[in-house]
Design a protein around this motif. Structure first.
Motif, short mmCIF file in Angstrom:
data_model
loop_
_atom_site.label_atom_id
_atom_site.label_comp_id
_atom_site.label_asym_id
_atom_site.label_seq_id
_atom_site.Cartn_x
_atom_site.Cartn_y
_atom_site.Cartn_z
N LEU A 9 0.85 -1.19 0.00
CA LEU A 9 0.00 0.00 0.00
C LEU A 9 0.88 1.24 0.00
CD1 LEU A 9 -3.02 0.95 0.21
CD2 LEU A 9 -2.63 1.14 2.67
N VAL A 10 0.76 2.07 -1.05
CA VAL A 10 1.51 3.31 -1.14
C VAL A 10 0.50 4.43 -1.31
CG1 VAL A 10 3.31 4.58 -2.36
CG2 VAL A 10 3.36 2.09 -2.33
N GLY A 11 0.39 5.31 -0.32
CA GLY A 11 -0.63 6.35 -0.39
C GLY A 11 -2.00 5.71 -0.43
N ASN A 12 -2.80 6.07 -1.45
CA ASN A 12 -4.12 5.46 -1.56
C ASN A 12 -4.17 4.42 -2.68
OD1 ASN A 12 -3.96 7.15 -3.67
ND2 ASN A 12 -5.71 8.45 -3.13
N ALA A 13 -2.99 3.87 -3.01
CA ALA A 13 -2.95 2.89 -4.10
C ALA A 13 -2.23 1.61 -3.67
CB ALA A 13 -2.22 3.49 -5.30
N LEU A 14 -2.66 0.51 -4.25
CA LEU A 14 -1.97 -0.76 -4.02
C LEU A 14 -0.97 -0.96 -5.16
CD1 LEU A 14 -5.05 -2.93 -3.00
CD2 LEU A 14 -3.16 -2.26 -1.51
N LEU A 15 0.30 -1.06 -4.79
CA LEU A 15 1.36 -1.23 -5.79
C LEU A 15 1.64 -2.72 -5.99
CD1 LEU A 15 3.65 -0.06 -7.55
CD2 LEU A 15 5.06 0.02 -5.49
N VAL A 16 1.51 -3.17 -7.22
CA VAL A 16 1.75 -4.58 -7.55
C VAL A 16 2.85 -4.66 -8.60
CG1 VAL A 16 0.71 -6.73 -8.37
CG2 VAL A 16 -0.72 -5.03 -7.23
N SER A 17 3.89 -5.41 -8.29
CA SER A 17 4.96 -5.59 -9.28
C SER A 17 4.76 -6.93 -9.97
CB SER A 17 6.33 -5.58 -8.60
OG SER A 17 6.55 -4.34 -7.99
N ILE A 18 4.64 -6.88 -11.28
CA ILE A 18 4.49 -8.12 -12.05
C ILE A 18 5.87 -8.59 -12.48
CG2 ILE A 18 3.38 -9.23 -14.05
CD1 ILE A 18 1.24 -8.09 -12.39
N GLN A 19 6.22 -9.81 -12.12
CA GLN A 19 7.54 -10.34 -12.48
C GLN A 19 7.47 -11.10 -13.79
OE1 GLN A 19 10.24 -9.39 -10.63
NE2 GLN A 19 8.67 -8.17 -9.62
N GLY A 43 -10.06 3.34 1.93
CA GLY A 43 -9.43 4.41 1.17
C GLY A 43 -8.57 3.99 -0.01
N VAL A 44 -8.65 2.74 -0.44
CA VAL A 44 -7.89 2.33 -1.62
C VAL A 44 -8.63 2.83 -2.86
CG1 VAL A 44 -7.10 0.40 -3.03
CG2 VAL A 44 -6.86 0.30 -0.56
N ARG A 45 -7.98 3.71 -3.60
CA ARG A 45 -8.64 4.27 -4.79
C ARG A 45 -8.02 3.80 -6.08
NH1 ARG A 45 -9.14 10.47 -4.35
NH2 ARG A 45 -10.07 10.10 -6.40
N GLN A 114 -1.76 11.47 -10.08
CA GLN A 114 -3.03 11.45 -10.83
C GLN A 114 -4.16 10.89 -10.00
OE1 GLN A 114 -3.07 10.19 -14.98
NE2 GLN A 114 -0.88 10.55 -15.11
N LEU A 115 -3.85 9.87 -9.18
CA LEU A 115 -4.88 9.29 -8.31
C LEU A 115 -5.34 10.31 -7.28
CD1 LEU A 115 -3.66 5.67 -7.61
CD2 LEU A 115 -5.92 6.34 -8.42
N LYS A 116 -4.40 11.11 -6.79
CA LYS A 116 -4.72 12.12 -5.78
C LYS A 116 -5.68 13.17 -6.34
CE LYS A 116 -1.95 13.49 -1.87
NZ LYS A 116 -0.56 13.62 -1.46
N ARG A 117 -5.41 13.53 -7.62
CA ARG A 117 -6.28 14.53 -8.28
C ARG A 117 -7.67 13.95 -8.51
NH1 ARG A 117 -1.83 15.90 -11.44
NH2 ARG A 117 -2.60 14.80 -13.25
#
Lengths: 118, 118
Positions: A9-19, A43-45, A114-117
């Protein structure tokens, strides 16, 4: 899923790294975990799919990205794909995969801004 | 249709709850009633489909949601799907049903707020 895709979770986003070596089983697990977290965490947007580890793509990976973005949208979260290499963009379009459900951003910082906006 | 799907006017939206045991006959009746109400009632700008009662979905239910959203759009109303469970989102996408005609919202409150903003 260890080592193949992590969700942070970074800010209001879930960060997923695709390997690079993602498998069918990993993806099913990732879909379940990701959808649970989008729906249940406050709050995940957005979802940010980091694909900078991918040097080449095929229809399988293209479909994975499209499906993750589709699930996120159905759960009211916007998906951003970051770190796409030029060759990957070319291949995806050549395969007819325009990823209409997701937006792309140059970097994680851009995606979060962009998500914040909204 | 009693007990299967009820239509209630909330603000400027028609709230429809889809139940688990919805049948073909119910849906035809629901489509007729809903389209009549969107077209004939003053100030209806949206349809909110509450699917929180659905624990699983199949192509039939997916098609029902897509068709109701399509009808609403043709009658100039925006459809919001609320209460979608994570597993339902995963299944819909795996079935190739991305529901492009509808938007999703976390709750009825969110859907009404978005409809108000236009």
């Amino acid at each position: 899923m260890a080592g193949v895709a992590s969700i942070t979770l970074v800010g209001n986003a879930l960060l997923v790294s695709i390997q690079d070596d993602v498998t069918d089983t990993d993806i099913i697990e990732l879909q379940d975990t990701l959808s649970q977290r989008i729906a249940c965490e406050e709050g995940v947007r957005g979802v940010v799919l980091d694909i900078s580890a991918l040097e080449i793509v095929d229809t399988f990976v293209g479909r994975v990205i499209a499906q993750l973005a589709g699930i996120a949208r159905l759960l009211d979260a916007q998906t951003y794909v970051v770190g796409m290499r030029p060759a990957v963009a070319v291949t995806l379009v050549e395969l007819g995969m325009y990823l209409p459900e997701s937006r792309t951003a140059l970097s994680l910082t851009h995606a979060l801004a962009q998500l914040k906006r909204g």
